[in-house]
Design an enzyme around this catalytic site. Structure first.
Site, PDB file in Angstrom:
ATOM      1  CE  LYS A  95      -4.140  -1.441   1.910  1.00 54.36           C
ATOM      2  NZ  LYS A  95      -4.900  -1.454   3.192  1.00 54.36           N
ATOM      3  CE  LYS A 144      -5.562  -8.002  -1.624  1.00 58.62           C
ATOM      4  NZ  LYS A 144      -5.772  -7.883  -0.182  1.00 58.62           N
ATOM      5  CE  LYS A 202     -13.851  -3.531   0.547  1.00 57.83           C
ATOM      6  NZ  LYS A 202     -13.855  -3.610   2.453  1.00 57.83           N
TER       7      LYS A 202
HETATM    8  P1  AMP Z   1     -10.901  -5.721   3.881  1.00 58.30           P
HETATM    9  O1  AMP Z   1     -11.733  -5.713   1.924  1.00 58.30           O
HETATM   10  O2  AMP Z   1      -9.326  -5.234   3.361  1.00 58.30           O
HETATM   11  O3  AMP Z   1     -10.996  -4.591   4.337  1.00 58.30           O
HETATM   12  O4  AMP Z   1     -10.844  -7.235   3.565  1.00 58.30           O
HETATM   13  C1  AMP Z   1     -12.156  -7.669   4.084  1.00 58.30           C
HETATM   14  C2  AMP Z   1     -12.230  -9.316   4.287  1.00 58.30           C
HETATM   15  O5  AMP Z   1     -11.970  -9.660   3.309  1.00 58.30           O
HETATM   16  C3  AMP Z   1     -10.658  -9.606   4.563  1.00 58.30           C
HETATM   17  O6  AMP Z   1     -10.980 -10.151   5.515  1.00 58.30           O
HETATM   18  C4  AMP Z   1     -10.074  -9.738   3.967  1.00 58.30           C
HETATM   19  O7  AMP Z   1      -9.169 -10.864   4.039  1.00 58.30           O
HETATM   20  C5  AMP Z   1     -10.986 -10.497   2.742  1.00 58.30           C
HETATM   21  N1  AMP Z   1     -10.739 -10.064   1.148  1.00 58.30           N
HETATM   22  C6  AMP Z   1     -10.126  -8.760   0.641  1.00 58.30           C
HETATM   23  N2  AMP Z   1     -10.035  -9.284  -0.966  1.00 58.30           N
HETATM   24  C7  AMP Z   1     -10.514 -10.621  -0.503  1.00 58.30           C
HETATM   25  C8  AMP Z   1     -10.034 -11.748  -1.787  1.00 58.30           C
HETATM   26  N3  AMP Z   1      -9.760 -11.297  -2.842  1.00 58.30           N
HETATM   27  N4  AMP Z   1     -10.285 -12.960  -1.339  1.00 58.30           N
HETATM   28  C9  AMP Z   1     -10.343 -12.611  -0.557  1.00 58.30           C
HETATM   29  N5  AMP Z   1     -10.990 -12.040   0.638  1.00 58.30           N
HETATM   30  C10 AMP Z   1     -10.825 -11.257   0.350  1.00 58.30           C
END
Ligand code: AMP
Ligand code: TRP
Length: 337
Positions: free
Chosen positions: A115, A201, A204
């Site tokens: 990041k 991956k 967002k």
């Molecule tokens: P975040 O969007 O960073 O707040 O992630 C929230 C949750 O979603 C966390 O448990 C991440 O590990 C999971 N997560 C985010 N992106 C992915 C992805 N591409 N595949 C699987 N899990 C994800």
């Protein structure tokens, strides 16, 4: 009565949640909901570590994210749903952890490095400190399990390291200050990849909307994104070819969403002529998965006062435990209570 094991997890309220968030995290929370005592927070304090201006959207995104938890199947009768910033103990415990966490533990974090690179000149101290706040989220509730996607594994190891350090310095053998939490990372869906680049991956923060399916995308948008996503027209449908991560990603998505085994998907693919047959099936499966979530989301958002009541109840329940833990940590560390 046997005390249920405790689960805590959270998602940042940045923009719209995508199927990576759903498959890596929220779906797993829902599935084990009855088995555990659950705390699901919307981690809004984490969402301000980026470089953008969030002021006009933060409150609304926080509500939307909480509504999506419920729409995805989180039952406020079984789970405590709350907003991280409503419980000031999170920030306070993070400060206490800051003062026992070696700087080089944070500098090693992969997510920070990635990041920081993306944010260029706009790296704030909060971005570096992000995993310490996450450790506070988890340890405040003495969580046994933390269901997350694969990318959070390193942060959970850090959480355990912080807990061990506090226990060593301030606890005693019979009364450790913290329980050590365990990650719950399901193999399937733990790392959903971008639709336009099978090597990164789904995220967002990807500038392209075509890289991900949002939980609130309408059928038209879903169809467009899947039709446009990268495949290899001349080559077939295959799992596990390291040179074709996009193919693996699409087949895996179908497998998980349709609730099929890998063998079933492989034999189904043998009857198809290629991506032209497969993509409509995947589109249909995604729409069928998201449709009930979207219907429920509209109900939750439109029922006046409902969401606010859920979050107020959550706040009350979370506060009780969080401030209790904070007090015992401060006492163990030697503060005047
Ligand atoms: P975040 O969007 O960073 O707040 O992630 C929230 C949750 O979603 C966390 O448990 C991440 O590990 C999971 N997560 C985010 N992106 C992915 C992805 N591409 N595949 C699987 N899990 C994800
Ligand atoms: N860091 C997590 C992510 O980006 C979100 C998060 C913050 C979290 N606090 C948490 C996840 C506590 C689980 C438990 O995905």
């Amino acid at each position: 009565m046997i005390q249920k094991k405790r689960v805590l997890s959270g998602v940042q309220p940045t923009g719209n949640l995508h199927i990576g968030n759903y498959l890596g995290a929220i779906r797993n929370w829902v599935e084990s909901q009855a088995e555990y005592e659950n705390f699901f927070c919307v981690v809004d304090l984490h969402a301000i570590t980026g470089s953008g201006n969030y002021r006009l959207e933060l409150a609304e995104n926080t509500r939307r994210t909480a509504a999506l938890y419920i729409a995805s199947g989180i039952d406020p009768e079984l789970s405590t749903v709350f907003v991280q910033s409503h419980i000031s103990a999170h920030a306070e415990l993070a400060w206490l952890f800051n003062c026992i966490t070696p700087l080089n533990w944070l500098e090693r974090m992969i997510q920070f490095k990635e990041k920081a690179l993306k944010q260029g000149e706009n790296v704030n101290v909060g971005l570096l400190d992000y995993p310490v706040l996450m450790a506070a989220d988890i340890l405040l509730y003495q969580a046994d399990y933390v269901p997350v996607g694969e990318d959070q594994k390193q942060h959970l190891e850090l959480t355990r390291d912080i807990a061990v350090r506090i226990n060593d310095q301030f606890g005693n053998k019979t009364h450790p200050v913290f329980k050590l939490p365990n990650p719950l990372i399901r193999k399937e869906g733990a790392r959903v990849m971008s639709l336009i680049d099978g090597n990164s991956k789904m995220s967002k923060s990807d500038p392209s909307d075509f890289s991900r399916i949002h939980l609130l995308d309408n059928p038209d948008a879903i169809a467009k994104k899947i039709k446009k996503c990268k495949t290899d027209a001349e080559r077939g449908l295959e799992f596990d070819n390291p040179n074709r991560p996009e193919s693996h990603n699409l087949l895996s998505l179908y497998m998980i969403l349709a609730g099929k085994t890998k063998e079933q998907v492989i034999s189904e693919c043998e009857t198809m002529r290629g991506w032209g047959d497969f993509k409509p099936l995947l589109i249909e499966t995604i729409i069928a998965t998201l449709q009930p979530i979207q219907t429920k989301y509209a109900e939750v958002i439109n029922e006046s006062g409902y969401l606010d009541q859920v979050l107020a109840n959550g706040r009350e329940k979370a506060a009780e435990i969080a401030f209790d833990t904070l007090k015992s940590v401060k006492s163990a560390m030697g503060f005047l209570i």
